[in-house]
Write an enzyme that holds these catalytic residues in place. Structure first.
Site, PDB file in Angstrom:
ATOM      1  N   SER A  36     -18.554  14.620  -9.361  1.00  0.00           N
ATOM      2  CA  SER A  36     -17.295  15.222  -9.761  1.00  0.00           C
ATOM      3  C   SER A  36     -16.845  16.285  -8.761  1.00  0.00           C
ATOM      4  CB  SER A  36     -17.436  15.831 -11.160  1.00  0.00           C
ATOM      5  OG  SER A  36     -16.164  16.161 -11.691  1.00  0.00           O
ATOM      6  N   ASP A  85     -19.158  11.562   3.117  1.00  0.00           N
ATOM      7  CA  ASP A  85     -18.808  12.577   2.127  1.00  0.00           C
ATOM      8  C   ASP A  85     -17.569  12.081   1.402  1.00  0.00           C
ATOM      9  OD1 ASP A  85     -18.568  14.914   0.666  1.00  0.00           O
ATOM     10  OD2 ASP A  85     -17.434  15.932   2.230  1.00  0.00           O
ATOM     11  N   THR A  86     -17.688  11.752   0.113  1.00  0.00           N
ATOM     12  CA  THR A  86     -16.571  11.158  -0.622  1.00  0.00           C
ATOM     13  C   THR A  86     -15.977  12.165  -1.603  1.00  0.00           C
ATOM     14  OG1 THR A  86     -17.981  10.257  -2.377  1.00  0.00           O
ATOM     15  CG2 THR A  86     -17.632   8.883  -0.436  1.00  0.00           C
ATOM     16  N   SER A 108      14.801 -14.493 -12.006  1.00  0.00           N
ATOM     17  CA  SER A 108      13.665 -14.444 -11.063  1.00  0.00           C
ATOM     18  C   SER A 108      13.768 -13.215 -10.156  1.00  0.00           C
ATOM     19  CB  SER A 108      13.578 -15.725 -10.234  1.00  0.00           C
ATOM     20  OG  SER A 108      14.807 -16.083  -9.652  1.00  0.00           O
ATOM     21  N   SER A 112     -19.734  18.405  -0.017  1.00  0.00           N
ATOM     22  CA  SER A 112     -19.538  18.752   1.393  1.00  0.00           C
ATOM     23  C   SER A 112     -20.504  19.832   1.845  1.00  0.00           C
ATOM     24  CB  SER A 112     -18.086  19.213   1.616  1.00  0.00           C
ATOM     25  OG  SER A 112     -17.168  18.172   1.307  1.00  0.00           O
ATOM     26  N   GLY A 171     -14.369  13.998  -4.941  1.00  0.00           N
ATOM     27  CA  GLY A 171     -14.732  13.978  -6.347  1.00  0.00           C
ATOM     28  C   GLY A 171     -13.557  13.813  -7.289  1.00  0.00           C
ATOM     29  N   LEU A 178      21.480 -11.401 -10.904  1.00  0.00           N
ATOM     30  CA  LEU A 178      21.428 -10.592 -12.119  1.00  0.00           C
ATOM     31  C   LEU A 178      21.917 -11.374 -13.334  1.00  0.00           C
ATOM     32  CD1 LEU A 178      22.901  -7.236 -10.720  1.00  0.00           C
ATOM     33  CD2 LEU A 178      20.516  -7.642 -11.375  1.00  0.00           C
TER      34      LEU A 178
END
EC number: 2.7.7.4
Length: 637
Positions: free
Chosen positions: A34, A112-113, A544, A40, A115, A471
């Site tokens: 978290s 390093d990811t 569409s 880090s 949180g 449309l």
């Protein structure tokens, strides 16, 4: 006695060092957990304790620490890896930061990811190549939702080794009871998802306790320091090397007429010259003639090495194919049960065509409505119709052609893929193949003697699909009806598919959400294709609204048989007509997902016929379309 010059001795020392360095194993690991759990800081401390910081970097780090760091508490180690300006300003990690360092015993690449839940996609990126995950927990907060999410993702992505690093214990007086409670909580969660029990280490990232040196503050802890464990844990590449040989081809190397090799990264197993191999998906066999690398030919190549293979025979092999052991080649399939981690703010649109990229292979894929999503807190399987940002779910994925695969649990390279939005080129999901759906293997095309060409010849016409888009209230059905009357008068065989009429029968079970609109068009496209197989000229009048689905129908048809007709009417004009009273109800909030009001319309970029209804009457438009048919396709009408 032989005399050596100082330069020769230095060169010899360098050669010895490089040789020793080459022999070290490489461990890829990541830190996750978290926000503000100290990821880090931990990595910065590891680099510092491993003496992987140069003097000038240390001086810069000390200056940055005084300016934006810990304000009198010493070095802020997080600044070593928080490289973005926004990261340093906010004191958080946003992007994935990779760092390389080495000790006497091993080389390391650490990711390093972030949180924050918002950046879960970045954690998935870091985990996709890791051998080990360090899940950090702030001792003051305990196990949080994001802790569980990252632990679940690490296990899902095939990481076999996990360390639970309980950080900041110094801030609660090195309380063993608090440490034990966190370990018990996370271990129970790990057991529930099938994860091996993690090694739990009490640490202080800021003080360096139990990271590279054992701490006197934890006499109750008898396990290894974090660095000791990292230096001795089993490396995933050694496990992969014990499997069956497989190498996805990334590039066909043809520098001259005499050399033709196939370059790629060996994803599993070991290969040697003379080994019999099979090319997948073609199934052709040959044997390895040479293993070519930068320093010369090799006697063998193992998982994790990038090499070029030459084969004994001239076989068809190209980028995206897999060269594998002849007796243990991967299978091919076009339908899979897969686990998806949704990474985009825009939700999954079931039925929408996405690019599926697996290694060097790129194909079109559609995703069926999810079987379920997973609640990372309770692990309950939730009934959902789509997947949103950071959701984890299981769904069936269909590709437009068979591709080589292996379950992700057996081979990350052959079992992992990403989904890419065709319009924005954004990566929207990471996917892991669980198993193949064997439906395609049990279904075969039945040979039919009366071909579509024979049906068309009998009717004296060329089958075509005229696709009217615009449309609501633009005049699509009116113009299409006039075109069919003109074709009928000319003795041609046609049939008109109208959006409202189809929804009374075939598509009565569909609503007007984006996903239902996509399925609506897919079904209509399949029906139109069958009708053109019967030799008919089909006129299809549907709003569409999405380009991707109109392109999907175009791809269903043989080249040249699809004609996109854009009935271009400004929203204000269409709303002023409002023959059915739909716009008024949409403005009043009585109709949700109404195109042009609460749901987007994507006009064709290069329609085959462009009808501007502010300048052209329906009769003139119909005549223009018939004239276009005559001019473009040279019909004999």
């Amino acid at each position: 006695m032989t005399a050596y010059s100082p330069d020769a001795l230095i060169a010899a020392d360098i050669d010895t060092y490089l040789h020793q360095h080459e022999q070290k194993t490489l461990l890829r690991f990541l830190t996750c957990g978290s926000v503000d759990d100290g990821k880090s800081t931990l990595i910065g401390r590891l680099l510092y304790d491993a003496r992987a910081i140069f003097d000038d970097q240390l001086a810069s780090l000390e200056a940055d620490s005084r300016r934006v760091g810990t304000q009198g508490q010493g070095i802020d180690f997080a600044l070593l890896v928080d490289g973005l300006a926004a990261e340093r300003e906010q004191g958080i990690t946003i992007d994935v930061a990779y760092r390389f360092f080495a000790t006497e015993r091993r080389k390391f690449i650490v990711a390093d990811t972030p949180g924050h839940e918002q950046y879960t996609r970045n954690m998935v990126t870091g985990a996709s190549t890791a051998d080990l995950a360090i899940v950090l927990v702030d001792a003051r907060k305990g196990v949080l939702t994001q802790t569980r999410r990252h632990g679940y993702l690490a296990h899902l992505l095939g990481i076999r080794h996990t360390v639970l690093a309980v950080n900041k214990l110094d801030l609660i007086g090195w309380d063993q009871a608090a440490f034990d409670a966190i370990v018990t909580d996370f271990s129970a969660f790990a057991t529930s998802i099938g994860m091996a029990p993690p090694l739990a280490v009490p640490i202080s990232g800021l003080g360096g306790d139990n990271i590279a040196r054992r701490s006197a503050a934890t006499p109750w802890y008898g396990g290894p320091t974090l660095l000791d464990h990292l230096e001795t844990v089993e490396v995933e590449s050694d496990v992969a090397a014990a499997g069956d040989f497989a190498m996805p081809v990334q590039w066909v190397n043809r520098p001259d007429l005499d050399f033709r090799g196939f370059a790629g990264l060996v994803s599993s197993g070991t290969v040697r010259p003379g080994d019999p191999v099979r090319i997948v998906p073609s199934g052709r066999t040959s044997s390895v003639a040479r293993i070519v690398a930068m320093g010369g030919d090799l006697s063998e190549a193992r998982a994790g090495q990038s090499v070029t293979l030459t084969l004994s025979d001239e076989v068809d092999c190209s980028r995206g194919d897999v060269i594998a052991a002849a007796d243990a080649a991967p299978q091919v399939a076009d339908q899979f049960a897969a686990t998806l981690v949704w990474l985009d703010e825009a939700p999954l649109l079931p039925g929408r065509g996405y690019w599926l990229k697996s290694g060097a292979t790129t194909v079109t894929a559609t995703v069926r409505p999810p079987e379920h999503a997973v609640d990372v807190n309770t692990l309950a399987e939730l009934s959902v119709k789509t997947l949103g940002l950071n959701d984890i779910g299981v769904a069936h994925v269909h590709t437009d052609r068979a591709i080589p695969y292996a379950p992700y649990s057996d081979n990350r390279d052959l079992g992992g893929f990403i989904l890419i939005d065709k319009a924005t080129n954004a990566t929207v999901a990471a996917g892991l193949i669980d198993w193949a759906l064997r439906r395609a293997a049990n279904i075969h095309w039945q040979a039919i003697e009366i071909t579509r060409e024979a049906h068309a010849a009998q009717k004296g016409q060329a089958p075509r699909l005229l696709w009217f888009t615009g449309l609501s209230g633009s005049g699509k059905s009116t113009i299409a009806n006039l075109v069919e009357k003109r074709l009928h008068a000319l003795g041609k065989h046609s049939f008109m598919l109208d959006g409202d009429n189809i929804r009374h029968g075939l598509n009565r079970d569909l609503g007007f959400s984006d996903a239902d609109r996509i399925e609506n068009i897919r079904r209509v496209g399949e029906v139109a294709r069958l009708m053109t197989d019967a030799g008919l000229i089909v006129l299809s009048a549907f709003i569409s609204p999405f380009r991707a689905e109109r392109d999907m129908v175009r791809r269903m048809m043989p080249e040249g048989e699809f004609l996109e007709i854009f009935v271009d009417t400004p929203l204000a004009v269409a709303e002023a007509r409002d023959v059915k009273g739909l716009y008024a109800r949409a403005r009043a909030g009585e109709i949700r997902d109404f195109t042009g009001i609460s749901s987007p319309y994507e006009p064709p970029l290069n329609p085959d016929v462009h009808i501007d209804t502010t300048r052209t009457t329906p009769e003139e438009a119909a005549e223009l379309i018939v004239e276009t048919l005559l001019g473009v396709w040279s019909w004999t009408l």
